[in-house]
Design a protein around this motif. Structure first.
Motif, PDB file in Angstrom:
ATOM      1  N   ALA A 491       0.818  -1.211   0.000  1.00  0.00           N
ATOM      2  CA  ALA A 491       0.000   0.000   0.000  1.00  0.00           C
ATOM      3  C   ALA A 491       0.850   1.259   0.000  1.00  0.00           C
ATOM      4  N   LEU A 492       1.931   1.259   0.780  1.00  0.00           N
ATOM      5  CA  LEU A 492       2.753   2.465   0.924  1.00  0.00           C
ATOM      6  C   LEU A 492       3.829   2.574  -0.144  1.00  0.00           C
ATOM      7  N   ASP A 493       4.317   1.442  -0.625  1.00  0.00           N
ATOM      8  CA  ASP A 493       5.405   1.480  -1.608  1.00  0.00           C
ATOM      9  C   ASP A 493       5.174   0.427  -2.690  1.00  0.00           C
ATOM     10  N   PRO A 494       4.166   0.625  -3.541  1.00  0.00           N
ATOM     11  CA  PRO A 494       3.942  -0.355  -4.612  1.00  0.00           C
ATOM     12  C   PRO A 494       5.052  -0.380  -5.645  1.00  0.00           C
ATOM     13  N   ALA A 495       5.941   0.644  -5.621  1.00  0.00           N
ATOM     14  CA  ALA A 495       7.057   0.657  -6.573  1.00  0.00           C
ATOM     15  C   ALA A 495       8.011  -0.511  -6.361  1.00  0.00           C
ATOM     16  N   LEU A 496       7.914  -1.184  -5.197  1.00  0.00           N
ATOM     17  CA  LEU A 496       8.792  -2.323  -4.947  1.00  0.00           C
ATOM     18  C   LEU A 496       8.554  -3.458  -5.948  1.00  0.00           C
ATOM     19  N   VAL A 497       7.312  -3.628  -6.384  1.00  0.00           N
ATOM     20  CA  VAL A 497       7.002  -4.726  -7.299  1.00  0.00           C
ATOM     21  C   VAL A 497       6.924  -4.267  -8.751  1.00  0.00           C
ATOM     22  N   LEU A 498       7.114  -2.969  -9.007  1.00  0.00           N
ATOM     23  CA  LEU A 498       6.997  -2.479 -10.381  1.00  0.00           C
ATOM     24  C   LEU A 498       8.026  -3.087 -11.329  1.00  0.00           C
ATOM     25  N   PRO A 499       9.302  -3.249 -10.933  1.00  0.00           N
ATOM     26  CA  PRO A 499      10.237  -3.886 -11.869  1.00  0.00           C
ATOM     27  C   PRO A 499       9.809  -5.292 -12.281  1.00  0.00           C
ATOM     28  N   ALA A 500       9.331  -6.079 -11.320  1.00  0.00           N
ATOM     29  CA  ALA A 500       8.877  -7.428 -11.652  1.00  0.00           C
ATOM     30  C   ALA A 500       7.654  -7.387 -12.561  1.00  0.00           C
ATOM     31  N   LEU A 501       6.708  -6.486 -12.269  1.00  0.00           N
ATOM     32  CA  LEU A 501       5.524  -6.370 -13.104  1.00  0.00           C
ATOM     33  C   LEU A 501       5.879  -5.913 -14.513  1.00  0.00           C
ATOM     34  N   THR A 502       6.818  -4.981 -14.606  1.00  0.00           N
ATOM     35  CA  THR A 502       7.214  -4.469 -15.918  1.00  0.00           C
ATOM     36  C   THR A 502       7.823  -5.568 -16.774  1.00  0.00           C
ATOM     37  N   GLU A 503       8.695  -6.382 -16.174  1.00  0.00           N
ATOM     38  CA  GLU A 503       9.297  -7.479 -16.929  1.00  0.00           C
ATOM     39  C   GLU A 503       8.246  -8.503 -17.358  1.00  0.00           C
ATOM     40  N   ALA A 504       7.283  -8.786 -16.471  1.00  0.00           N
ATOM     41  CA  ALA A 504       6.241  -9.741 -16.822  1.00  0.00           C
ATOM     42  C   ALA A 504       5.350  -9.212 -17.944  1.00  0.00           C
ATOM     43  N   VAL A 505       5.049  -7.918 -17.915  1.00  0.00           N
ATOM     44  CA  VAL A 505       4.159  -7.333 -18.915  1.00  0.00           C
ATOM     45  C   VAL A 505       4.852  -7.219 -20.263  1.00  0.00           C
ATOM     46  N   THR A 506       6.063  -6.697 -20.263  1.00  0.00           N
ATOM     47  CA  THR A 506       6.761  -6.503 -21.534  1.00  0.00           C
ATOM     48  C   THR A 506       7.130  -7.833 -22.192  1.00  0.00           C
ATOM     49  N   GLY A 507       7.090  -8.924 -21.444  1.00  0.00           N
ATOM     50  CA  GLY A 507       7.341 -10.228 -22.055  1.00  0.00           C
ATOM     51  C   GLY A 507       6.225 -10.681 -22.974  1.00  0.00           C
ATOM     52  N   VAL A 508       5.001 -10.180 -22.756  1.00  0.00           N
ATOM     53  CA  VAL A 508       3.868 -10.562 -23.604  1.00  0.00           C
ATOM     54  C   VAL A 508       3.322  -9.394 -24.418  1.00  0.00           C
ATOM     55  N   ILE A 509       3.558  -8.159 -23.961  1.00  0.00           N
ATOM     56  CA  ILE A 509       3.127  -6.960 -24.692  1.00  0.00           C
ATOM     57  C   ILE A 509       4.328  -6.036 -24.801  1.00  0.00           C
ATOM     58  N   PRO A 510       5.042  -6.051 -25.917  1.00  0.00           N
ATOM     59  CA  PRO A 510       6.216  -5.187 -26.056  1.00  0.00           C
ATOM     60  C   PRO A 510       5.823  -3.707 -25.961  1.00  0.00           C
ATOM     61  N   ALA A 511       6.342  -3.040 -24.951  1.00  0.00           N
ATOM     62  CA  ALA A 511       6.058  -1.617 -24.749  1.00  0.00           C
ATOM     63  C   ALA A 511       7.045  -1.082 -23.738  1.00  0.00           C
ATOM     64  N   SER A 512       7.103   0.228 -23.624  1.00  0.00           N
ATOM     65  CA  SER A 512       7.959   0.856 -22.626  1.00  0.00           C
ATOM     66  C   SER A 512       7.361   0.662 -21.239  1.00  0.00           C
ATOM     67  N   ARG A 513       8.110   1.037 -20.224  1.00  0.00           N
ATOM     68  CA  ARG A 513       7.634   0.879 -18.854  1.00  0.00           C
ATOM     69  C   ARG A 513       6.368   1.702 -18.650  1.00  0.00           C
TER      70      ARG A 513
END
Length: 675
Positions: A491-513
């Protein structure tokens, strides 16, 4: 690869260790399961950060062997499963030593529940195997193992509770029908490729009709596992039937595999598809979110309420997945990446707060012997730690700031709202409806968890079990507190999981962060930002100021002595409080056409005169309309067909031989026509 293999090995070791009966050995097995969760979470995080791997073990399975590969998308779901396993296993250690209410279902089943602790590590191993599968045969093996082990856990207390047998039967039928549809779709996909490996499936050249059939058949199976309407009927039955330490794994980890399957097959293996695919996904998500939260608001069984809440949240996730597929098919890659990021972030958040809520609900059930909110109350003084932890989970599940559910739903709304100018006619019609569904769902979720927390934990106890409730052991509290800490951190720092989410997303939908920043999250594709920390600080300051003002006003007001006559405002009793049924009654009136509640009044007269009433009993229930309109007619037809089919089994050997002859003749005719 080494960490993942260690996690599977620890699960197998825990399963073997839990087979003996001594309590000390089962505690050690639970501890090993928790360690396996830690190792699996680390392996998943490493995969999401680019340290993926692949392996082929040709001798472990027939046909193509065991093919494993952990990419960022699979690593994300592996990390979620590992984290939920840690909390559930630690909570399970404490639940085995908890003080149980005499005569309750939990106390009757605890002696026979130890063998199920040997199945739980195998269930965890299956949950780890599904996102790491890299071939159709391996995926189906892991999926069936997940289905069988979870079924054994759901049916663990069937000797003590008849309702468990019915729940297990519903779950067995629905999960295996889903497996059949998934198997048909994936085998059809593998038939059009050069092999059943996922790399070979991605390179397959299929006709549009074949892709449509594959997507729709697999979507049905994955939707059944995720508890999506109208395939959700097993979920509100199985969650209350499962042991207390198993429900968090089912809700926080297992239902996620349905979402994983939709993303893996639809966006990865089939490389996206036409727009109408994702209209179906988005419509199913919106329907599930609204239907689930409405029935959660009406439910009085605490675990059933949380089960319908899982349907609601998986519906929200599918709205994000459907929007991502819609934007990708429309050529809007940045918006697609943002929508999928919001969906996967909500998967993470849902796993955290639903693990917390189910563990707290399990503690309440063990302490009071009931899950009925109408019979609870007064737990704030008797179970203060569980009450505080449930309050954190209720805040997060309500999608209110500063809860973690607020951030993911805000991101989802941003992706839908900013899609309106450039999404064409289809988006101009679809996206406002999706936004309205999310907004209505959020409002009803607030009412649902205000009811669950206020009626269940505050006020006065309304049953002897609630009066005798005692706090859970420290180990169980620690497991629940870990989930609460994860909720607060997300809740306070969702940026902690953003790198993992970005890698998971860009693996199936090529796009910038799609999302950047640390303290303040900034959206790359559109203009927008949010700072969860600043929102939390502002809310904390506002609440502190309001409380200080109320105390100051109360201190200045002169206190008057109590009078004998107080207009009826005397001592409050438990019968004067709101119950879960009465709290939900105004909402039930608003949505009466959608819910169609049932009620009955039984009036018992005294023996001397029919005009004098001895007792009046009022009963009300809100049936599941999908079950009544869709499943009950099918089941009734099956019963009638079975009754008529009994005439064919009259004991005549000659008739049985003729059946075999006719069947063989029919098969030969079909083969002759095909060839």
């Amino acid at each position: 690869m080494i960490l993942y293999a260690c996690a599977l090995g620890l699960c197998l070791a825990a399963a073997l260790l839990a087979l003996p009966r001594p309590r000390a050995i089962t505690v050690a097995a639970e501890a090993i399961t928790a360690l396996a969760g830690v190792v699996a979470a680390v392996a998943g995080v490493r995969a999401t950060l680019g340290h993926g791997w692949s392996a082929w073990l040709p001798d472990l399975l027939p046909l193509s062997g065991l093919r494993l590969a952990l990419d960022p998308l699979g690593g994300l779901f592996t990390a979620i499963t590992g984290a939920v396993t840690v909390c559930a296993a630690i909570h399970g250690i404490g639940s085995g030593t908890a003080v149980l209410v005499a005569g309750s279902a939990e106390s009757q089943a605890v002696a026979g529940a130890r063998p199920t602790r040997a199945v739980m590590p195998l269930f965890v191993a299956a949950l780890l195997l599904v996102p790491a599968a890299d071939s159709v045969s391996t995926f189906l093996f892991g999926w069936e193992l997940m289905a069988m082990t979870s079924l054994l856990l759901v049916a663990a207390e069937h000797r003590d509770r008849p309702s468990v047998r019915k729940a297990a039967l519903w779950y067995a039928v629905m999960t295996h029908l889903g497996l059949v549809t998934i198997m048909c779709g994936l085998c059809y996909l593998a038939a059009g490729a050069t092999g059943d490996g996922f790399d070979q499936l991605r390179a397959a050249e299929l006709s549009p009709v074949a892709k449509d059939v594959i997507f729709l058949t697999t979507l049905a199976g994955f939707a059944a596992k995720a508890g999506i309407v109208p395939l959700h009927v097993w979920l509100p039955r199985a969650y209350p039937a499962a042991p207390g330490h198993v429900s968090p794994l089912m809700s926080g980890a297992m239902v996620n595999m349905g979402v994983y399957g939709v993303v893996r097959v639809g966006l990865d293996l089939l490389r996206g598809g036409p727009v109408w695919w994702w209209w179906i996904v988005l419509a199913l998500g919106a329907l599930s979110a609204l239907y689930g939260v409405l029935h959660a608001a009406m439910a009085t069984d605490l675990k059933r309420l949380l089960g319908y809440s899982s349907t609601e949240n998986m519906g929200l996730v599918l709205i994000g997945v459907g929007a991502a597929g819609f934007f990708a098919a429309d050529g809007a890659g940045p918006l697609a990446a943002l929508a999928l990021t919001a969906a996967l972030l909500h998967v993470v958040n849902h796993a955290a707060f639903k693990t917390l809520l189910f563990q707290a609900a399990g503690s309440v059930h063990r302490a009071t012997g009931t899950r009925d909110l109408d019979a609870l109350g007064g737990l704030r003084t008797r179970m203060p730690y569980t009450t505080a932890l449930f309050a954190v989970g209720a805040l997060c599940a309500s999608a209110l700031p500063p809860g973690n559910g607020f951030v993911s739903e805000w991101l989802l709304l941003q992706s839908l709202i900013h899609a309106l100018p450039a999404s064409g006619v289809a988006g101009a019609v679809t996206m406002p409806l999706a936004v309205g569904a999310i907004a209505l769902t959020a409002g009803l979720a607030v009412a649902t968890f205000v009811k669950a927390f206020g009626v269940g934990f505050l006020a006065r106890p309304r049953s002897p079990g609630a009066e005798r409730a005692v706090e859970s052991p420290r180990t169980a509290i620690c497991g629940t507190a870990l989930a609460a800490a994860a909720c607060l951190l997300l809740a306070l720092d969702p940026a902690l999981v953003l790198p993992a989410l970005t890698e998971a997303v860009t693996g199936v939908i090529p796009a910038s962060r799609p999302v950047t920043g640390e303290v303040t999250l900034r959206l790359s594709a559109i203009t927008g930002s949010i700072s969860p920390v600043l929102i939390a600080l502002a809310l904390a300051g506002a609440v502190t100021a309001v409380l200080s003002l109320v105390r100051a006003v109360a201190a200045r007001r002169p206190r008057r002595p109590a009078r004998l006559w107080d207009c009826g405002a005397g001592p409050v009793s438990a019968r004067m409080e709101y119950t879960a049924t009465s709290f939900a009654e105004p909402l039930q009136r608003v949505f009466v056409d959608a819910l169609q509640p049932e009620s009955a009044i039984d009036v018992t007269a005294v023996k001397e005169s029919a005009y004098l009433v001895q007792r009046v009993r009022f009963r009300a229930r809100v049936p599941d309309r999908v079950e009544r309109r869709l499943y009950e007619p099918v089941l009734a037809a099956a019963v009638r067909l079975g009754a008529r089919a009994r005439r064919l089994a009259d004991g005549s050997v000659h008739r049985y031989l003729s059946y075999g002859f006719y069947a063989l003749t029919g098969v030969l005719i079909v083969l002759a026509v095909i060839s």
